[in-house]
Every structure is written in structure tokens, then in C-alpha cells.
Design a protein around this motif. Sequence first.
Motif, PDB file in Angstrom:
ATOM      1  N   VAL A   2       0.868  -1.174   0.000  1.00 21.60           N
ATOM      2  CA  VAL A   2       0.000   0.000   0.000  1.00 21.60           C
ATOM      3  C   VAL A   2       0.906   1.226   0.000  1.00 21.60           C
ATOM      4  O   VAL A   2       1.870   1.292   0.763  1.00 21.60           O
ATOM      5  CB  VAL A   2      -0.926   0.017   1.228  1.00 21.60           C
ATOM      6  CG1 VAL A   2      -1.762   1.277   1.269  1.00 21.60           C
ATOM      7  CG2 VAL A   2      -1.821  -1.219   1.235  1.00 21.60           C
ATOM      8  N   VAL A  65      -1.009  -2.948   7.773  1.00 18.86           N
ATOM      9  CA  VAL A  65      -2.163  -3.609   7.164  1.00 18.86           C
ATOM     10  C   VAL A  65      -2.198  -5.049   7.666  1.00 18.86           C
ATOM     11  O   VAL A  65      -1.192  -5.753   7.600  1.00 18.86           O
ATOM     12  CB  VAL A  65      -2.069  -3.619   5.615  1.00 18.86           C
ATOM     13  CG1 VAL A  65      -3.303  -4.250   5.001  1.00 18.86           C
ATOM     14  CG2 VAL A  65      -1.837  -2.229   5.066  1.00 18.86           C
ATOM     15  N   LYS A  67      -3.058  -8.991   7.447  1.00 19.56           N
ATOM     16  CA  LYS A  67      -2.930  -9.868   6.267  1.00 19.56           C
ATOM     17  C   LYS A  67      -4.251 -10.084   5.534  1.00 19.56           C
ATOM     18  O   LYS A  67      -4.279 -10.165   4.314  1.00 19.56           O
ATOM     19  CB  LYS A  67      -2.317 -11.205   6.663  1.00 19.56           C
ATOM     20  CG  LYS A  67      -0.836 -11.110   6.942  1.00 19.56           C
ATOM     21  CD  LYS A  67      -0.236 -12.466   7.226  1.00 19.56           C
ATOM     22  CE  LYS A  67       1.247 -12.320   7.512  1.00 19.56           C
ATOM     23  NZ  LYS A  67       1.872 -13.594   7.842  1.00 19.56           N
ATOM     24  N   LEU A  70      -4.986  -7.067   3.464  1.00 19.93           N
ATOM     25  CA  LEU A  70      -4.039  -6.917   2.358  1.00 19.93           C
ATOM     26  C   LEU A  70      -4.529  -7.621   1.094  1.00 19.93           C
ATOM     27  O   LEU A  70      -4.253  -7.173  -0.019  1.00 19.93           O
ATOM     28  CB  LEU A  70      -2.664  -7.431   2.763  1.00 19.93           C
ATOM     29  CG  LEU A  70      -1.541  -7.195   1.763  1.00 19.93           C
ATOM     30  CD1 LEU A  70      -1.370  -5.702   1.486  1.00 19.93           C
ATOM     31  CD2 LEU A  70      -0.238  -7.791   2.259  1.00 19.93           C
ATOM     32  N   ALA A  74      -3.974  -4.843  -1.812  1.00 18.72           N
ATOM     33  CA  ALA A  74      -2.698  -4.927  -2.519  1.00 18.72           C
ATOM     34  C   ALA A  74      -2.699  -3.994  -3.732  1.00 18.72           C
ATOM     35  O   ALA A  74      -3.618  -4.018  -4.547  1.00 18.72           O
ATOM     36  CB  ALA A  74      -2.423  -6.360  -2.957  1.00 18.72           C
TER      37      ALA A  74
END
Length: 108
Positions: A2, A65, A67, A70, A74
Motif C-alpha cells: 500500500v 495492514v 494480512k 491486504l 494490494a
Amino acid sequence: MVTVSDTAKNKIVELRKADGFDEDYQIRVGVLGGGCSGLTYNLEFNSDSKPNDMVFEDKGVKIIVDKKSLLYLAGTTLDFSDGLNGKGFQFINPNATRTCGCGESFAV
């Protein structure tokens, strides 16, 4: 990963200082269920990392972030706009297949 735009970076630094947070406070970006498109963005200052967090740094700004979030974030860029169409942080998310009119929620 990010990333943040220059305008978002400047606003983050300004808000962190105005809120009395020191450099230990980073930006936590997440995704929550809800909103008219199904998922909403969450953005807050945070000083704690958890075992399942990923930490990125862009333009001197640390971004936390989890997981799970994410997967949806992403490649997202955090931007800030203070133009006529609204003021606030905006998520430029290449994974979003649709967003609501206000930009607060999205779907993938």
C-alpha cells in the motif's frame, strides 16, 4: 503493498501532529464488512503492530495492514483530496470492481 501520494503524506503528517501523536504512531489501513457495496475502508493512527500485520513504508510514512485486509488492498494508493467534490482521504484500489457514490465502500 500500500502506498501514499504526496498529498496524503502531507495530510497524515499534519493530522498526526495536530492530534498530538508522535512518530511511533503509524497509519493502520484495513477493510471491514459493511457499506452499500459490501466492504468499507478503515483508516486510523495506531502504535501497535500485531503478529499478522504487514508493515510498509512509503515516502517516510509507515502503513500497517493486517494480512486479511491486504488481500483486498494490494496495490492500493492512499490519496487526499480537498477539492470541490469533497475533502478527505481516497483509496485508489485496483482490486475494486465497483464502489459506491461516496467512495466509502467497495466490492471485489
